[in-house]
Design a protein around this motif. Sequence first.
Motif, PDB file in Angstrom:
ATOM      1  N   VAL A 103       0.765  -1.141  -0.054  1.00 15.53           N
ATOM      2  CA  VAL A 103      -0.067  -0.049  -0.152  1.00 15.53           C
ATOM      3  C   VAL A 103       0.840   1.241   0.082  1.00 15.53           C
ATOM      4  CG1 VAL A 103      -2.022  -1.206   1.157  1.00 15.53           C
ATOM      5  CG2 VAL A 103      -0.126   0.273   2.635  1.00 15.53           C
ATOM      6  N   ASP A 104       0.175   2.437  -0.256  1.00 15.68           N
ATOM      7  CA  ASP A 104       0.863   3.763  -0.150  1.00 15.68           C
ATOM      8  C   ASP A 104       1.013   3.944   1.422  1.00 15.68           C
ATOM      9  OD1 ASP A 104       0.842   6.700   0.469  1.00 15.68           O
ATOM     10  OD2 ASP A 104       0.913   6.753  -1.923  1.00 15.68           O
ATOM     11  N   LYS A 105       2.365   3.881   1.936  1.00 19.34           N
ATOM     12  CA  LYS A 105       2.479   4.171   3.106  1.00 19.34           C
ATOM     13  C   LYS A 105       1.757   5.363   4.024  1.00 19.34           C
ATOM     14  CE  LYS A 105       6.886   6.404   3.691  1.00 19.34           C
ATOM     15  NZ  LYS A 105       8.356   6.193   4.265  1.00 19.34           N
ATOM     16  N   ARG A 106       1.440   6.314   3.082  1.00 19.09           N
ATOM     17  CA  ARG A 106       0.744   7.656   3.971  1.00 19.09           C
ATOM     18  C   ARG A 106      -0.859   7.419   3.799  1.00 19.09           C
ATOM     19  NH1 ARG A 106       4.993   9.925   6.520  1.00 19.09           N
ATOM     20  NH2 ARG A 106       6.561   9.962   5.138  1.00 19.09           N
ATOM     21  N   THR A 107      -1.469   6.933   2.783  1.00 15.45           N
ATOM     22  CA  THR A 107      -2.943   6.710   2.675  1.00 15.45           C
ATOM     23  C   THR A 107      -3.319   5.227   2.964  1.00 15.45           C
ATOM     24  OG1 THR A 107      -2.976   6.202   0.242  1.00 15.45           O
ATOM     25  CG2 THR A 107      -2.728   8.644   0.728  1.00 15.45           C
ATOM     26  N   GLN A 160      -3.821   3.096   0.657  1.00 17.90           N
ATOM     27  CA  GLN A 160      -4.593   2.659  -0.700  1.00 17.90           C
ATOM     28  C   GLN A 160      -3.624   1.705  -1.270  1.00 17.90           C
ATOM     29  OE1 GLN A 160      -4.739   5.749  -3.817  1.00 17.90           O
ATOM     30  NE2 GLN A 160      -6.848   4.976  -4.407  1.00 17.90           N
ATOM     31  N   ILE A 176      -1.599  -0.305  -3.793  1.00 19.06           N
ATOM     32  CA  ILE A 176      -0.656   0.116  -5.031  1.00 19.06           C
ATOM     33  C   ILE A 176      -1.278  -0.322  -6.263  1.00 19.06           C
ATOM     34  CG2 ILE A 176       1.520   0.055  -6.091  1.00 19.06           C
ATOM     35  CD1 ILE A 176       1.552   1.706  -3.401  1.00 19.06           C
ATOM     36  N   ARG A 200      -2.188  12.453   5.797  1.00 19.43           N
ATOM     37  CA  ARG A 200      -1.004  11.269   5.813  1.00 19.43           C
ATOM     38  C   ARG A 200      -0.696  10.745   6.774  1.00 19.43           C
ATOM     39  NH1 ARG A 200      -2.445  12.243   1.452  1.00 19.43           N
ATOM     40  NH2 ARG A 200      -1.292  13.141  -0.683  1.00 19.43           N
TER      41      ARG A 200
END
Length: 415
Positions: free
Chosen positions: A271-275, A277, A279, A325
Amino acid sequence: MRRLVILGAGTAGTMVANKLRRRLALDEWQITVIDRDPEHLYQPGLLFVPFEPEPPDLLKSRRGLLRRGIQLLIGEVGALDTENKTVRLADGGVVGYDYLVIATGTSPRPDQTPGMLGPQWHRSIHDFYTYDGALAVRDALQSFPGGRLVVHVVDQPIKCPVAPLEFTFLAEAFFRRRGMRDQVEIVYVTPLDGAFTKPVASRFLGRLLDERKIAVETDFLVERIDAERKTLVSYDEREIGYDLLVTVPLNMGADFLGDSGLGDELNYVPVDKRTLQSIAHPDVFAVGDANDLPTSKAGSVAHFSSEIFVENFLQYVDGRAMTHRFDGHANCFVETGDGKGLLIDFNYDTEPLPGRYPLGRLGPLSLLRETKANHWGKLAFRWIYWHLLLPGRRLPVPNKMSMTGKHRPGEEVRP
């Protein structure tokens, strides 16, 4: 009617479902949670089971923990089809979704280490990451006549990375209270190059291990367990014998995630480590232990990240850019025995540091220092978990890590 499906009703799945139920209109959204087990286990409580005279009640009904308007399905997920947006259950049922949240967590896999499972499993080889395993360790410790106790971690990442250290400290205190500490050699075996993943915390924890005369074997990557000889064997051919082995098996995500192509080699969702979501699939998110975030797999991460996720998800389904974030914030109480504990607080960029939490000089909790307050804080968390955390209520601690109250070793502490 838009369909949100959440796979898993553990810590992260329950929090997210309850938070979103409050924010999404009932006449516009159908929220379905799927889990294979009707009971929710308070996993932090497993640590104490081996050392308590009577096992505590750690189970509650999943249905009772979810808000009205959330549909709960009990069933095993057999397959996931992200192209057609369907979840196939093992009994043949199919559930469609518009948005999918994966919260299936991580589980110990003793089958992945040769020699771990077999006739000696839960006899001379134990784990405490399952309820049955924790009960078996309890019986083994009560009847242990003395010898070498080895506490062992196969590999990282694991659920609650400080738990093996906590078990080691509690075991040392347990044998000391029974007047047989001099009859028990305790060895902590880790694949890391120190007691913990972060240098400052590793030095603090390593010092505690030294003070308690607990030997540490680092950089030990186990290749197999020779259960007949009661020996751990590493890939570099080192051997460590034991009389009683308490191991933390390899942890992995759900198999169907790997089979679907959504998971990595350990079945965790990139996943996107900030959101949070996915990849690969924008309508898929992974929360809690089910993703590949470069931070601890811990309840605190599930808590802090779920707050960020909910705000992002509401923006996403509304067609707006996700602006929140997650910074990797984690904090963990570390039980050190004798009614004391310490606390660590960190994120992606800042390692655990000494100081006070969460209100700077006011504390009331100490960072990287043994106190009775930290021990009581850990015990109080059980009530917070059931009554505040899972229902999705806000806690009076910041979701993002703050440097307030922290200082680096050697820095002058301002009054």
